[in-house]
Design a protein around this motif. Structure first.
Motif, short mmCIF file in Angstrom:
data_model
loop_
_atom_site.label_atom_id
_atom_site.label_comp_id
_atom_site.label_asym_id
_atom_site.label_seq_id
_atom_site.Cartn_x
_atom_site.Cartn_y
_atom_site.Cartn_z
N ARG A 177 -20.61 24.21 -24.70
CA ARG A 177 -19.67 23.11 -24.88
C ARG A 177 -19.15 23.11 -26.30
O ARG A 177 -19.93 23.19 -27.26
CB ARG A 177 -20.33 21.79 -24.55
N MET A 178 -17.83 23.01 -26.42
CA MET A 178 -17.22 23.07 -27.73
C MET A 178 -15.90 22.31 -27.74
O MET A 178 -14.95 22.71 -27.07
CB MET A 178 -16.97 24.54 -28.13
N PRO A 179 -15.83 21.22 -28.50
CA PRO A 179 -14.54 20.54 -28.66
C PRO A 179 -13.68 21.29 -29.68
O PRO A 179 -14.19 21.79 -30.69
CB PRO A 179 -14.93 19.15 -29.16
N VAL A 180 -12.39 21.38 -29.40
CA VAL A 180 -11.45 22.07 -30.30
C VAL A 180 -10.23 21.18 -30.49
O VAL A 180 -9.70 20.62 -29.53
CB VAL A 180 -11.01 23.43 -29.71
N GLU A 181 -9.79 21.04 -31.74
CA GLU A 181 -8.54 20.37 -32.06
C GLU A 181 -7.67 21.36 -32.81
O GLU A 181 -8.15 22.10 -33.66
CB GLU A 181 -8.80 19.15 -32.95
N GLU A 182 -6.38 21.36 -32.47
CA GLU A 182 -5.48 22.31 -33.12
C GLU A 182 -4.08 21.74 -33.24
O GLU A 182 -3.70 20.83 -32.51
CB GLU A 182 -5.45 23.63 -32.35
N ILE A 183 -3.34 22.30 -34.19
CA ILE A 183 -1.91 22.05 -34.30
C ILE A 183 -1.23 23.28 -33.74
O ILE A 183 -1.53 24.41 -34.14
CB ILE A 183 -1.47 21.84 -35.77
N CYS A 184 -0.32 23.07 -32.81
CA CYS A 184 0.40 24.16 -32.16
C CYS A 184 1.86 24.07 -32.61
O CYS A 184 2.48 23.01 -32.50
CB CYS A 184 0.32 24.02 -30.65
N VAL A 185 2.38 25.17 -33.12
CA VAL A 185 3.75 25.21 -33.63
C VAL A 185 4.56 26.19 -32.78
O VAL A 185 4.09 27.30 -32.50
CB VAL A 185 3.78 25.64 -35.11
N TYR A 186 5.75 25.77 -32.37
CA TYR A 186 6.59 26.56 -31.48
C TYR A 186 8.00 26.70 -32.05
O TYR A 186 8.50 25.79 -32.70
CB TYR A 186 6.71 25.86 -30.11
N PHE A 216 -1.15 28.87 -33.45
CA PHE A 216 -2.18 27.85 -33.38
C PHE A 216 -2.95 27.77 -34.67
O PHE A 216 -3.37 28.79 -35.22
CB PHE A 216 -3.13 28.16 -32.21
N PHE A 217 -3.18 26.54 -35.15
CA PHE A 217 -3.91 26.29 -36.39
C PHE A 217 -5.11 25.40 -36.08
O PHE A 217 -4.94 24.31 -35.53
CB PHE A 217 -3.00 25.61 -37.41
N TYR A 218 -6.31 25.90 -36.41
CA TYR A 218 -7.54 25.16 -36.11
C TYR A 218 -8.63 25.64 -37.06
O TYR A 218 -8.54 26.71 -37.66
CB TYR A 218 -7.98 25.37 -34.66
N SER A 219 -9.67 24.83 -37.18
CA SER A 219 -10.81 25.19 -38.03
C SER A 219 -11.71 26.17 -37.27
O SER A 219 -11.89 26.05 -36.07
CB SER A 219 -11.62 23.95 -38.40
N MET A 220 -12.24 27.12 -38.00
CA MET A 220 -13.13 28.10 -37.39
C MET A 220 -14.55 27.96 -37.94
O MET A 220 -15.28 28.93 -38.02
CB MET A 220 -12.60 29.51 -37.61
N GLU A 221 -14.94 26.77 -38.32
CA GLU A 221 -16.26 26.54 -38.90
C GLU A 221 -17.27 26.24 -37.84
O GLU A 221 -17.04 25.71 -36.83
CB GLU A 221 -16.20 25.38 -39.89
#
Length: 123
Positions: free
Chosen positions: A97-106, A118-123
């Motif tokens: 289980r892993m929640p992910v939040e991202e900013i998606c630019v088109y 896609f921009f998201y944290s990879m920590e």
């Protein structure tokens, strides 16, 4: 369709979980999909062309065991570009289980999405 119409349609389809339909309707054949640099080995990376983007989406979907929640923001549009904040809380076969939040630019050209990143944290 103009950029606002493409953005609104993408948001509507993503909120319904209709990612493949979004690709079929809204993406150009020469579209590119870019992930964050430095992904771990085996992660789904960049894709060039609609066929590769579709395959990337299929592999992502096949890895999901259960979706616990998620959200898609309203789009922010500027000329030929728009962005959307997306979140998903899912259990994956290979990561648990892993929640992910991202900013998606088109980027939109001639009524079709030609670039997604896609921009998201990879920590």
């Amino acid at each position: 369709m103009n950029t606002q119409q493409v953005a609104d349609r993408l948001v509507a389809l993503c909120r319904e979980g209709k990612y493949e339909q979004a690709q079929d309707e809204l993406y150009a054949e020469d579209a590119v999909s870019l992930e964050m640099p430095g992904l771990p080995p085996g992660a789904l990376g960049d894709a060039k062309g609609l066929d590769e983007i579709r395959e990337k989406g299929r592999k992502w979907a096949q890895n999901i065991v259960e979706i616990h929640g998620g959200s898609v923001s309203d789009p922010v549009v500027a000329d030929a570009w728009f962005s959307v904040a997306m979140a998903i809380d899912a259990t994956y076969k290979d990561m648990g289980r892993m929640p992910v939040e991202e900013i998606c630019v088109y980027r939109v050209r001639d009524g079709k999405i030609v670039h997604e990143q896609f921009f998201y944290s990879m920590e």
